[in-house]
Design a protein around this motif. Structure first.
Motif, PDB file in Angstrom:
ATOM      1  N   ASP A  42       0.835  -1.211   0.000  1.00 48.71           N
ATOM      2  CA  ASP A  42       0.000   0.000   0.000  1.00 48.71           C
ATOM      3  C   ASP A  42       0.865   1.255   0.000  1.00 48.71           C
ATOM      4  O   ASP A  42       0.575   2.226  -0.725  1.00 48.71           O
ATOM      5  CB  ASP A  42      -0.925   0.008   1.215  1.00 48.71           C
ATOM      6  CG  ASP A  42      -2.034  -1.024   1.119  1.00 48.71           C
ATOM      7  OD1 ASP A  42      -2.326  -1.486  -0.004  1.00 48.71           O
ATOM      8  OD2 ASP A  42      -2.620  -1.368   2.170  1.00 48.71           O
ATOM      9  N   GLU A  43       1.922   1.252   0.810  1.00 45.80           N
ATOM     10  CA  GLU A  43       2.822   2.401   0.858  1.00 45.80           C
ATOM     11  C   GLU A  43       3.557   2.569  -0.469  1.00 45.80           C
ATOM     12  O   GLU A  43       3.768   3.694  -0.946  1.00 45.80           O
ATOM     13  CB  GLU A  43       3.823   2.241   2.000  1.00 45.80           C
ATOM     14  CG  GLU A  43       4.909   3.305   2.075  1.00 45.80           C
ATOM     15  CD  GLU A  43       4.394   4.716   2.328  1.00 45.80           C
ATOM     16  OE1 GLU A  43       5.184   5.669   2.192  1.00 45.80           O
ATOM     17  OE2 GLU A  43       3.197   4.872   2.653  1.00 45.80           O
ATOM     18  N   ALA A  45       2.420   1.779  -3.462  1.00 46.05           N
ATOM     19  CA  ALA A  45       1.473   2.346  -4.427  1.00 46.05           C
ATOM     20  C   ALA A  45       1.318   3.844  -4.198  1.00 46.05           C
ATOM     21  O   ALA A  45       1.216   4.620  -5.163  1.00 46.05           O
ATOM     22  CB  ALA A  45       0.132   1.636  -4.307  1.00 46.05           C
ATOM     23  N   ARG A  46       1.304   4.259  -2.927  1.00 48.72           N
ATOM     24  CA  ARG A  46       1.202   5.693  -2.623  1.00 48.72           C
ATOM     25  C   ARG A  46       2.421   6.437  -3.138  1.00 48.72           C
ATOM     26  O   ARG A  46       2.300   7.509  -3.760  1.00 48.72           O
ATOM     27  CB  ARG A  46       1.055   5.889  -1.115  1.00 48.72           C
ATOM     28  CG  ARG A  46       0.826   7.349  -0.702  1.00 48.72           C
ATOM     29  CD  ARG A  46       1.127   7.578   0.758  1.00 48.72           C
ATOM     30  NE  ARG A  46       2.542   7.390   1.073  1.00 48.72           N
ATOM     31  CZ  ARG A  46       3.492   8.281   0.781  1.00 48.72           C
ATOM     32  NH1 ARG A  46       3.181   9.416   0.138  1.00 48.72           N
ATOM     33  NH2 ARG A  46       4.744   8.038   1.095  1.00 48.72           N
ATOM     34  N   ARG A  47       3.612   5.887  -2.907  1.00 48.59           N
ATOM     35  CA  ARG A  47       4.848   6.534  -3.361  1.00 48.59           C
ATOM     36  C   ARG A  47       4.920   6.585  -4.885  1.00 48.59           C
ATOM     37  O   ARG A  47       5.407   7.563  -5.466  1.00 48.59           O
ATOM     38  CB  ARG A  47       6.058   5.789  -2.794  1.00 48.59           C
ATOM     39  CG  ARG A  47       6.258   6.015  -1.309  1.00 48.59           C
ATOM     40  CD  ARG A  47       7.263   5.045  -0.711  1.00 48.59           C
ATOM     41  NE  ARG A  47       8.587   5.147  -1.320  1.00 48.59           N
ATOM     42  CZ  ARG A  47       9.602   4.337  -1.020  1.00 48.59           C
ATOM     43  NH1 ARG A  47       9.422   3.356  -0.148  1.00 48.59           N
ATOM     44  NH2 ARG A  47      10.783   4.491  -1.613  1.00 48.59           N
ATOM     45  N   ALA A  49       2.347   6.778  -7.006  1.00 51.18           N
ATOM     46  CA  ALA A  49       1.440   7.827  -7.470  1.00 51.18           C
ATOM     47  C   ALA A  49       2.052   9.211  -7.255  1.00 51.18           C
ATOM     48  O   ALA A  49       1.940  10.093  -8.123  1.00 51.18           O
ATOM     49  CB  ALA A  49       0.103   7.710  -6.743  1.00 51.18           C
ATOM     50  N   GLU A  50       2.728   9.378  -6.152  1.00 48.70           N
ATOM     51  CA  GLU A  50       3.386  10.662  -5.864  1.00 48.70           C
ATOM     52  C   GLU A  50       4.521  10.917  -6.847  1.00 48.70           C
ATOM     53  O   GLU A  50       4.694  12.036  -7.339  1.00 48.70           O
ATOM     54  CB  GLU A  50       3.908  10.642  -4.425  1.00 48.70           C
ATOM     55  CG  GLU A  50       4.544  11.943  -3.975  1.00 48.70           C
ATOM     56  CD  GLU A  50       4.978  11.867  -2.515  1.00 48.70           C
ATOM     57  OE1 GLU A  50       6.134  11.438  -2.256  1.00 48.70           O
ATOM     58  OE2 GLU A  50       4.171  12.216  -1.643  1.00 48.70           O
TER      59      GLU A  50
END
Length: 230
Positions: A42-43, A45-47, A49-50
């Motif tokens: 999950d982390e 995927a967040r990174r 997208a950023e």
């Protein structure tokens, strides 16, 4: 005993500047995906997208370099994407990243977060040394088709990883064979992080160090060694 890894002159001539970092891990305890490994994904995927900030993965400079490498040996990068690009596309899709097992989740998370191809091999299933070569087309790649064992042959000139028993991964880092993949029984593993310019040596090492940390999270007590980039 440390596994020997070699890259053929033909590959280095085809794609100058290719570098890989090997991470060896012993005493691993694997198992089904859990909260820890899911949180890593999950982390990641967040990174991702950023990092992309609305761009598609193929617009990232490192992925663009891998697309050029695939084109150089005759692969169509939009049809057979390198492993980092394929995972990144899944991370951005509605279904998100798959949960495989704790060890695979850990290295997939690093691949996605840093947009670098990362592969994992069960050290106890590798036969002899591993080599990155341009295939003759006669090598065997044991896979599964329709639920049954099947044998494929790489295309002549295709870049493949292989050991003494045959091809372990086709089209550089596109599709791994089931013979050496990491599963719930894996206790010793080799992880390969593969980079091209514009990724720097320091960025490659940082990715390897982050992978070591992730492996310790999902398998506390594992003995992990980073080998110098080659």
């Amino acid at each position: 005993m440390t596994l020997t890894l070699t890259v053929s002159d033909d590959v280095r001539t085809l794609v100058p500047g290719f570098t890989h970092l090997a991470v060896e891990a012993h005493g691993l305890v694997n198992g089904p995906s859990d909260e820890t490994s899911s949180a890593l994904l999950d982390e990641a995927a967040r990174r991702l997208a950023e990092r992309l900030a609305g761009r598609t993965p193929d617009q990232d400079p490192h992925i663009a370099a891998w697309r050029a490498a695939y084109t150089a040996f005759g692969a169509k990068p939009s049809r057979t994407r390198n492993s980092a690009e394929a995972l990144a596309k899944r991370a951005l899709a509605d279904g998100g990243l798959p949960r495989i097992n704790r060890l695979v989740d850990a290295y997939n998370a690093i691949s996605v977060a840093r947009l670098i191809p990362v592969g994992g091999e069960d050290l106890n299933r590798i036969q002899g040394a591993m080599r990155l070569v341009r295939a003759t087309g006669e090598e065997e790649f044991v896979t599964v088709a329709g639920g049954e064992p099947a044998v494929e042959h790489p295309e002549p000139g295709e870049v493949v990883w292989c050991d003494e028993a045959g091809v372990t991964c086709r089209r550089w880092n596109w599709r791994q064979g089931p013979r050496t993949r990491i599963d719930d029984d894996t206790t010793d593993a080799l992880f390969l992080l593969e980079s091209l310019a514009p990724m720097t040596r320091d960025e490659l090492i940082a990715a390897g160090e982050e992978l070591a940390e992730a492996l310790q999270k999902v398998s506390p007590g594992a003995r992990i060694t980073l080998r110098d980039p080659e």
